[in-house]
Scaffold this motif. Structure first.
Motif, PDB file in Angstrom:
ATOM      1  N   SER A   1      34.596  22.589  44.155  1.00 27.31           N
ATOM      2  CA  SER A   1      36.060  22.444  44.105  1.00 27.31           C
ATOM      3  C   SER A   1      36.739  23.791  44.284  1.00 27.31           C
ATOM      4  O   SER A   1      37.744  23.906  45.000  1.00 27.31           O
ATOM      5  CB  SER A   1      36.466  21.820  42.766  1.00 27.31           C
ATOM      6  N   ILE A   2      36.195  24.849  43.648  1.00 25.60           N
ATOM      7  CA  ILE A   2      36.742  26.195  43.805  1.00 25.60           C
ATOM      8  C   ILE A   2      36.644  26.641  45.268  1.00 25.60           C
ATOM      9  O   ILE A   2      37.606  27.170  45.832  1.00 25.60           O
ATOM     10  CB  ILE A   2      35.977  27.180  42.891  1.00 25.60           C
ATOM     11  N   SER A   3      35.487  26.413  45.865  1.00 24.29           N
ATOM     12  CA  SER A   3      35.286  26.813  47.260  1.00 24.29           C
ATOM     13  C   SER A   3      36.245  26.073  48.185  1.00 24.29           C
ATOM     14  O   SER A   3      36.813  26.660  49.110  1.00 24.29           O
ATOM     15  CB  SER A   3      33.833  26.530  47.688  1.00 24.29           C
TER      16      SER A   3
ATOM     17  N   GLN B   1      45.865  26.673  43.790  1.00 22.48           N
ATOM     18  CA  GLN B   1      45.107  27.504  44.728  1.00 22.48           C
ATOM     19  C   GLN B   1      45.296  28.989  44.429  1.00 22.48           C
ATOM     20  O   GLN B   1      44.350  29.781  44.500  1.00 22.48           O
ATOM     21  CB  GLN B   1      45.520  27.195  46.165  1.00 22.48           C
ATOM     22  N   LEU B   2      46.535  29.351  44.063  1.00 21.24           N
ATOM     23  CA  LEU B   2      46.812  30.752  43.753  1.00 21.24           C
ATOM     24  C   LEU B   2      46.069  31.186  42.486  1.00 21.24           C
ATOM     25  O   LEU B   2      45.521  32.292  42.409  1.00 21.24           O
ATOM     26  CB  LEU B   2      48.316  30.973  43.580  1.00 21.24           C
ATOM     27  N   ARG B   3      46.033  30.317  41.480  1.00 23.58           N
ATOM     28  CA  ARG B   3      45.309  30.648  40.252  1.00 23.58           C
ATOM     29  C   ARG B   3      43.807  30.770  40.529  1.00 23.58           C
ATOM     30  O   ARG B   3      43.121  31.650  39.981  1.00 23.58           O
ATOM     31  CB  ARG B   3      45.563  29.574  39.197  1.00 23.58           C
ATOM     32  N   THR B   4      43.304  29.887  41.367  1.00 19.07           N
ATOM     33  CA  THR B   4      41.890  29.946  41.731  1.00 19.07           C
ATOM     34  C   THR B   4      41.569  31.254  42.453  1.00 19.07           C
ATOM     35  O   THR B   4      40.551  31.905  42.172  1.00 19.07           O
ATOM     36  CB  THR B   4      41.531  28.746  42.622  1.00 19.07           C
ATOM     37  N   PHE B   5      42.454  31.635  43.383  1.00 21.32           N
ATOM     38  CA  PHE B   5      42.255  32.896  44.107  1.00 21.32           C
ATOM     39  C   PHE B   5      42.140  34.066  43.129  1.00 21.32           C
ATOM     40  O   PHE B   5      41.246  34.918  43.239  1.00 21.32           O
ATOM     41  CB  PHE B   5      43.413  33.127  45.079  1.00 21.32           C
ATOM     42  N   LEU B   6      43.053  34.127  42.155  1.00 21.60           N
ATOM     43  CA  LEU B   6      43.042  35.241  41.200  1.00 21.60           C
ATOM     44  C   LEU B   6      41.775  35.248  40.348  1.00 21.60           C
ATOM     45  O   LEU B   6      41.200  36.317  40.081  1.00 21.60           O
ATOM     46  CB  LEU B   6      44.269  35.179  40.298  1.00 21.60           C
ATOM     47  N   GLU B   7      41.327  34.089  39.919  1.00 22.59           N
ATOM     48  CA  GLU B   7      40.131  34.033  39.089  1.00 22.59           C
ATOM     49  C   GLU B   7      38.893  34.477  39.868  1.00 22.59           C
ATOM     50  O   GLU B   7      38.030  35.193  39.344  1.00 22.59           O
ATOM     51  CB  GLU B   7      39.919  32.616  38.541  1.00 22.59           C
ATOM     52  N   VAL B   8      38.796  34.065  41.119  1.00 27.61           N
ATOM     53  CA  VAL B   8      37.658  34.501  41.950  1.00 27.61           C
ATOM     54  C   VAL B   8      37.713  36.008  42.150  1.00 27.61           C
ATOM     55  O   VAL B   8      36.696  36.713  42.045  1.00 27.61           O
ATOM     56  CB  VAL B   8      37.656  33.766  43.308  1.00 27.61           C
ATOM     57  N   SER B   9      38.926  36.526  42.427  1.00 28.75           N
ATOM     58  CA  SER B   9      39.077  37.960  42.634  1.00 28.75           C
ATOM     59  C   SER B   9      38.713  38.758  41.386  1.00 28.75           C
ATOM     60  O   SER B   9      38.018  39.767  41.452  1.00 28.75           O
ATOM     61  CB  SER B   9      40.515  38.267  43.067  1.00 28.75           C
ATOM     62  N   ARG B  10      39.189  38.310  40.229  1.00 28.93           N
ATOM     63  CA  ARG B  10      38.962  39.055  38.987  1.00 28.93           C
ATOM     64  C   ARG B  10      37.501  38.982  38.537  1.00 28.93           C
ATOM     65  O   ARG B  10      36.959  39.942  37.976  1.00 28.93           O
ATOM     66  CB  ARG B  10      39.871  38.505  37.886  1.00 28.93           C
ATOM     67  N   ASN B  11      36.873  37.822  38.772  1.00 27.06           N
ATOM     68  CA  ASN B  11      35.486  37.653  38.331  1.00 27.06           C
ATOM     69  C   ASN B  11      34.470  38.000  39.416  1.00 27.06           C
ATOM     70  O   ASN B  11      33.262  38.042  39.134  1.00 27.06           O
ATOM     71  CB  ASN B  11      35.261  36.203  37.864  1.00 27.06           C
ATOM     72  N   LYS B  12      34.993  38.180  40.669  1.00 26.58           N
ATOM     73  CA  LYS B  12      34.121  38.486  41.805  1.00 26.58           C
ATOM     74  C   LYS B  12      32.977  37.474  41.916  1.00 26.58           C
ATOM     75  O   LYS B  12      31.857  37.798  42.274  1.00 26.58           O
ATOM     76  CB  LYS B  12      33.560  39.904  41.693  1.00 26.58           C
ATOM     77  N   SER B  13      33.342  36.214  41.586  1.00 27.87           N
ATOM     78  CA  SER B  13      32.327  35.163  41.600  1.00 27.87           C
ATOM     79  C   SER B  13      32.993  33.807  41.625  1.00 27.87           C
ATOM     80  O   SER B  13      33.933  33.550  40.848  1.00 27.87           O
ATOM     81  CB  SER B  13      31.434  35.281  40.356  1.00 27.87           C
ATOM     82  N   PHE B  14      32.502  32.919  42.505  1.00 29.60           N
ATOM     83  CA  PHE B  14      33.016  31.553  42.566  1.00 29.60           C
ATOM     84  C   PHE B  14      32.550  30.745  41.352  1.00 29.60           C
ATOM     85  O   PHE B  14      33.298  29.950  40.792  1.00 29.60           O
ATOM     86  CB  PHE B  14      32.548  30.879  43.861  1.00 29.60           C
ATOM     87  N   SER B  15      31.313  30.976  40.942  1.00 27.56           N
ATOM     88  CA  SER B  15      30.770  30.202  39.817  1.00 27.56           C
ATOM     89  C   SER B  15      31.454  30.574  38.499  1.00 27.56           C
ATOM     90  O   SER B  15      31.754  29.703  37.673  1.00 27.56           O
ATOM     91  CB  SER B  15      29.256  30.419  39.709  1.00 27.56           C
ATOM     92  N   LYS B  16      31.689  31.882  38.300  1.00 25.65           N
ATOM     93  CA  LYS B  16      32.375  32.296  37.073  1.00 25.65           C
ATOM     94  C   LYS B  16      33.823  31.790  37.047  1.00 25.65           C
ATOM     95  O   LYS B  16      34.345  31.401  36.003  1.00 25.65           O
ATOM     96  CB  LYS B  16      32.351  33.813  36.944  1.00 25.65           C
ATOM     97  N   ALA B  17      34.476  31.807  38.217  1.00 29.59           N
ATOM     98  CA  ALA B  17      35.848  31.279  38.304  1.00 29.59           C
ATOM     99  C   ALA B  17      35.865  29.793  37.970  1.00 29.59           C
ATOM    100  O   ALA B  17      36.774  29.289  37.301  1.00 29.59           O
ATOM    101  CB  ALA B  17      36.418  31.518  39.691  1.00 29.59           C
ATOM    102  N   ALA B  18      34.825  29.079  38.439  1.00 28.85           N
ATOM    103  CA  ALA B  18      34.729  27.642  38.148  1.00 28.85           C
ATOM    104  C   ALA B  18      34.602  27.406  36.648  1.00 28.85           C
ATOM    105  O   ALA B  18      35.225  26.499  36.083  1.00 28.85           O
ATOM    106  CB  ALA B  18      33.540  27.038  38.884  1.00 28.85           C
ATOM    107  N   ASP B  19      33.793  28.232  35.973  1.00 32.34           N
ATOM    108  CA  ASP B  19      33.641  28.092  34.521  1.00 32.34           C
ATOM    109  C   ASP B  19      34.964  28.351  33.800  1.00 32.34           C
ATOM    110  O   ASP B  19      35.321  27.636  32.860  1.00 32.34           O
ATOM    111  CB  ASP B  19      32.580  29.078  34.011  1.00 32.34           C
ATOM    112  N   LYS B  20      35.669  29.383  34.223  1.00 36.39           N
ATOM    113  CA  LYS B  20      36.935  29.735  33.578  1.00 36.39           C
ATOM    114  C   LYS B  20      37.966  28.628  33.733  1.00 36.39           C
ATOM    115  O   LYS B  20      38.761  28.357  32.831  1.00 36.39           O
ATOM    116  CB  LYS B  20      37.492  31.022  34.190  1.00 36.39           C
ATOM    117  N   LEU B  21      37.995  28.013  34.915  1.00 38.52           N
ATOM    118  CA  LEU B  21      39.009  26.997  35.216  1.00 38.52           C
ATOM    119  C   LEU B  21      38.530  25.584  34.916  1.00 38.52           C
ATOM    120  O   LEU B  21      39.267  24.621  35.158  1.00 38.52           O
ATOM    121  CB  LEU B  21      39.433  27.101  36.688  1.00 38.52           C
ATOM    122  N   HIS B  22      37.305  25.476  34.410  1.00 39.45           N
ATOM    123  CA  HIS B  22      36.732  24.159  34.079  1.00 39.45           C
ATOM    124  C   HIS B  22      36.715  23.239  35.305  1.00 39.45           C
ATOM    125  O   HIS B  22      37.072  22.062  35.234  1.00 39.45           O
ATOM    126  CB  HIS B  22      37.506  23.503  32.934  1.00 39.45           C
TER     127      HIS B  22
END
Length: 303
Positions: free
Chosen positions: A31-33, A5-26
């Motif tokens: 699931s990200i939401s 969850q913490l890694r997901t939070f950081l990816e969303v914050s850095r990419n300012k996007s749920f979809s981009k975070a999903a791509d980064k984390l595969h």
């Protein structure tokens, strides 16, 4: 709250996007939401503002972010340290054994181990067999090395060395003829024996079963002294082959063949069966049980 969850939070914050975070984390966007909602619920605070196609941190999210970065950094550091420990263990390890084993079996074993794991500090506790068993049972040492058999249900055993007890004499002794001798002939010569010990009991039984009374020259509590006296022609005696390998090789001592007498000897690594062995102990066990055959016997051409 978990590390995912913490890694997901950081990816969303850095990419300012749920979809981009999903791509980064595969992962999928739902699931990200779901992870972010679960994290916000556990914290009791909204972390992101969602609207107008933009994702931005709330005030709580801005406060939370540096702590997440620090937490994940520490987590990664812990994993690196533990992985390094598995590859190259460190710490200390204590092995208990009698003088004979400490002098003739453990040095070769310790040398192999230190070459592979130099950051582990090794200590030898030199004491007699009964005390070694007690120390392992009381968990005061990591391992013991004792002769078998051993009947103690709280201990595990693994053979690490095999040789035999052999009768040795100086080259000048009258029994040294090159021919096989009888135990009766041995009993007529000065015999040097260890004092109270499992080996002494074995030798007493050997003569008793043949209805022989040996001529006891001396009783000694030191294998080294017993060997030195045999070399000085004070008598003959039974010693572990590994103890006399160097002297036999240099012909300072001779091994006498005794008819119908074969006394095998097995040494085992012992440890408490209920103990979880740390990494250093696991690595020592692996090295110690890698080969039964003593390197010293190979080195002296006696194996």
């Amino acid at each position: 709250m978990d590390f995912n969850q913490l890694r997901t939070f950081l990816e969303v914050s850095r990419n300012k996007s749920f979809s981009k975070a999903a791509d980064k984390l595969h992962l999928t966007q739902p699931s990200i939401s779901a992870q972010v909602r679960s994290l916000e619920k556990s914290l009791g605070h909204r972390l992101f503002e969602r609207g107008g196609g933009k994702v931005t941190l709330t005030a709580a999210g801005r406060v939370f972010e540096p702590y997440v970065e620090d937490c994940l950094s520490r987590h990664n550091h812990i994993k690196l340290v533990l992985d390094d420990l598995s590859r190259s263990p460190r710490g200390s390890l204590t092995v208990s054994a009698n003088d004979s084993t400490a002098l003739y079996v453990l040095p070769h074993l310790f040398s192999r181990f230190k070459k592979q794991h130099p950051r582990v500090a090794l200590t030898v506790n030199r004491t007699e067999r009964v005390r070694t068993v007690e120390l392992v049972l009381n968990r005061e040492v990591d391992f013991g090395v004792v002769s078998l058999p051993l009947t103690e249900p709280r201990l595990k055993t693994e053979i690490i060395h095999e040789d035999e007890l052999v009768l040795v004499a100086s080259p000048r002794h009258p029994l040294v003829t090159g021919a096989t001798i009888t135990l009766e002939a041995v009993s007529k010569h000065s015999l040097l024996l260890p004092v109270r010990s499992r080996r002494r009991e074995m030798l007493d039984r050997l003569f008793s079963e043949r209805n022989l009374i040996p001529r006891i020259g001396m009783e000694l509590d030191s294998n080294e002294l017993l060997k030195r006296l045999i070399m000085a022609d004070a008598g003959v005696g039974f010693l572990p082959l590994v103890n006399v390998a160097a002297e036999v090789r240099s012909r300072q001592l001779m091994v006498l063949k005794v008819k119908d007498v074969h006394i095998p000897r097995k040494l085992a690594l012992i440890w408490h069966k209920d103990r979880d062995l740390p990494v250093a102990c696991q690595m020592f066990f692996k090295v110690a049980t890698g080969s039964w055959l003593s390197e010293s016997l190979l080195a002296y051409g006696l194996a």
